[in-house]
Design a protein around this motif. Structure first.
Motif, PDB file in Angstrom:
ATOM      1  N   ALA A   8      -8.671  -2.084   2.945  1.00  0.00           N
ATOM      2  CA  ALA A   8      -8.639  -3.643   3.133  1.00  0.00           C
ATOM      3  C   ALA A   8      -9.508  -4.077   4.345  1.00  0.00           C
ATOM      4  N   GLN A   9      -9.887  -5.269   4.035  1.00  0.00           N
ATOM      5  CA  GLN A   9     -10.931  -5.837   5.205  1.00  0.00           C
ATOM      6  C   GLN A   9     -10.233  -5.895   6.568  1.00  0.00           C
ATOM      7  N   SER A  10      -8.766  -6.300   6.378  1.00  0.00           N
ATOM      8  CA  SER A  10      -8.040  -6.454   7.768  1.00  0.00           C
ATOM      9  C   SER A  10      -8.239  -4.968   8.661  1.00  0.00           C
ATOM     10  N   TRP A  11      -7.727  -3.945   7.623  1.00  0.00           N
ATOM     11  CA  TRP A  11      -7.732  -2.794   8.239  1.00  0.00           C
ATOM     12  C   TRP A  11      -9.165  -2.271   8.874  1.00  0.00           C
TER      13      TRP A  11
ATOM     14  N   PRO B 219       0.879  -1.149  -0.005  1.00  0.00           N
ATOM     15  CA  PRO B 219      -0.006   0.013   0.103  1.00  0.00           C
ATOM     16  C   PRO B 219       0.975   1.385  -0.190  1.00  0.00           C
TER      17      PRO B 219
ATOM     18  N   ARG C  44     -10.435  -0.550  17.004  1.00  0.00           N
ATOM     19  CA  ARG C  44      -9.590   0.586  17.869  1.00  0.00           C
ATOM     20  C   ARG C  44     -11.083   1.638  18.131  1.00  0.00           C
TER      21      ARG C  44
ATOM     22  N   TYR D  47      -9.682  -3.675  12.035  1.00  0.00           N
ATOM     23  CA  TYR D  47      -8.724  -3.063  13.041  1.00  0.00           C
ATOM     24  C   TYR D  47      -9.185  -1.742  13.555  1.00  0.00           C
ATOM     25  N   PHE D  48      -9.463  -0.789  12.510  1.00  0.00           N
ATOM     26  CA  PHE D  48     -10.030   0.438  12.710  1.00  0.00           C
ATOM     27  C   PHE D  48     -11.340   0.559  13.483  1.00  0.00           C
TER      28      PHE D  48
END
Lengths: 98, 272
Positions: free
Chosen positions: A65-68, A17, A75, A71-72
Motif C-alpha cells: 500500500a502507498q502508506s506502507w 491485509p 524508516r 512508511y518503509f
C-alpha cells in the motif's frame, strides 16, 4: 461525493491485509532496498535518474500500500542516519579510550 | 519554656561524653571494693582511698537487677516490635508492587470481532493482555500480535487457559467487525478483537493511557497509517494493571514475567 456504481467498490477492496499479503510486501520491499543498497542510495526515489532498480520499484509499489511504502522508505532513511550516528559514537568512544 | 523537663533534655555529644567520663571514673572507684569482695565497712582497713559514699555501695543491688531485667525485657519487646513492623512494611511493599500503581484501564464498552458486545466486565477472572493497533498496520502490530500469540501459547502450557488477549482497534473509521475477524485469523484463536465508534475508541485509549493519531473525520477508504502507543498491558484477574511490555521485551521475557506475577497472585488468592 457519492457515485452510484463506484462508491462501494473501494470499501470492499479495503479488506484486512493478511499474513501472506504482508509477507509478499516485505519480500518485495527487501528486494528493492537491497537494490538501493547496491546502488548506494539511501533515500528511495534518488535512484530514479540513474535508471536502476526499475523492476524492483515496480514490484514494491504493486505489492505494498502507498502508506506502507512511505512508511518503509522513511524508516530506511531514519535507520541509515541512526547507523551513521552509532558509528560516529563508536569512533568517538574509541578516540576517547586512546 | 523548655520543650523538655530539665533532666530529660537531649544531651549534646560533648556533654554526654564528659558525663560518661566522670561516670566511668567514679565507677572504677566503686568497682575496686567490689573486686576484693569486701564489705564496705571493712574497706578502711585495707585501702587508703577515701570511702565511697554509702549510697553507691554496690551496682548489683536488687533495684539495679530490677532495672536490668526491665531494660532487657523492654529491649526484647522493642526488637520484636521493630521486626514485626519491618515485616509488615515489606509485606506492604510487596502488595504495592503487585496492585498498585499506575491507574491504567477502566470501564469500557466495545464490539468484539464476533459481533458481541464486550465490556471491562468480561476481563474479570482472567489475566488479560491488552494491545492497541489497527489492521492496516505495516509491521509493528502484526509482529506484536505474533509475540502475543507465542506468549499465550507458552503461558497456557504452564498455567492453563486463564489468559484473555485483546486487540483493540485505534482506527474506528476503517476497522469493522468483519475486517477484524478476517485479520485475527492469522493470530492466536483466543485473541478478541475490539472495535468501537470514534468516541468509544478515544475513551478506552484515554483509560489505558494510549496515544493514537487517527483524526475523528478519517476517510474510511483512505490509505493512511495510525501512529499509536505500542505497549502490551498485562491486567490481573481483578482487571487491575500489572505491567506494560514494550516492543523490545521478548516473548520469553514476557512469559517469564507473567509466570512470576501469576505465582505471586496464586500465593495470595489460591490457584485459579
Amino acid at each position: 461525493m457519492w457515485w452510484p456504481f463506484t462508491s462501494s467498490e473501494p470499501k470492499k477492496k479495503e479488506s484486512a491485509p493478511l499474513r501472506q499479503d504482508r509477507q509478499k510486501c516485505y519480500e518485495f520491499r527487501d528486494a528493492y532496498f537491497a537494490c538501493l543498497d547496491h546502488a548506494g542510495v539511501v533515500k528511495a526515489g534518488d535512484e530514479k535518474p540513474s535508471g536502476s532498480c526499475l523492476s524492483e520499484a515496480k514490484n514494491y509499489e504493486k505489492n505494498c500500500a502507498q502508506s506502507w511504502i512511505e512508511y518503509f522508505n522513511q524508516r530506511r532513511v531514519i535507520a541509515e542516519a541512526q547507523k551513521e550516528r552509532l558509528a560516529q559514537a563508536e569512533t568517538q568512544a574509541q578516540n576517547a579510550r586512546r | 519554656m523548655l520543650p523538655f523537663p530539665r533532666f530529660a533534655r537531649p544531651c549534646r555529644a560533648q556533654w554526654c561524653s564528659l558525663r560518661s567520663l566522670s561516670l566511668s571514673s567514679r565507677e572504677t572507684q566503686q568497682f575496686r571494693p567490689k573486686s576484693i569482695r569486701q564489705p564496705q565497712n571493712h574497706l578502711r582497713f585495707y585501702s587508703t582511698e577515701p570511702p565511697a559514699p554509702p549510697r553507691s555501695a554496690s551496682v548489683f543491688t536488687p533495684s539495679s537487677a530490677v532495672v536490668f531485667v526491665t531494660v532487657l525485657v523492654g529491649l526484647v519487646f522493642y526488637f520484636r516490635h521493630e521486626k514485626a513492623k519491618h515485616i509488615e512494611q515489606r509485606e506492604k511493599e510487596r502488595a504495592a508492587s503487585q496492585y498498585g500503581r499506575p491507574k491504567v484501564g477502566g470501564p469500557f464498552k466495545l464490539m468484539s470481532h464476533t459481533g458481541q458486545p464486550f465490556t471491562d466486565q468480561d476481563l474479570f477472572g482472567k489475566w488479560s493482555l491488552v494491545y492497541f493497533g489497527f489492521t492496516n498496520c505495516p509491521d509493528i502490530c502484526p509482529a506484536e500480535l505474533d509475540k502475543i500469540t507465542a506468549v499465550v501459547e507458552a503461558a497456557e502450557k504452564e498455567h492453563g487457559k486463564i489468559f484473555q488477549p485483546l486487540f483493540i482497534s485505534v482506527d474506528p473509521a476503517r476497522d469493522t467487525v468483519s475486517q477484524m475477524a478476517v485479520y485475527l485469523k492469522d493470530f492466536h484463536p483466543s485473541i478478541v478483537g475490539l472495535v468501537g465508534t470514534y468516541a468509544e475508541t478515544r475513551a478506552i485509549c484515554k483509560a489505558y493511557r494510549v496515544y493514537f493519531s487517527t483524526p475523528p473525520d478519517a476517510d474510511p477508504s483512505g490509505d493512511y497509517l495510525v501512529d499509536h502507543s505500542i505497549f502490551v498491558y498485562l491486567m490481573d484477574p481483578n482487571g487491575q494493571f500489572v505491567e506494560a511490555f514494550g516492543q523490545v521485551t521478548t516473548a520469553s521475557d514476557v512469559v517469564e514475567k507473567i509466570h512470576g506475577f501469576v505465582g505471586e497472585w496464586e500465593k495470595d488468592h489460591g490457584k485459579m
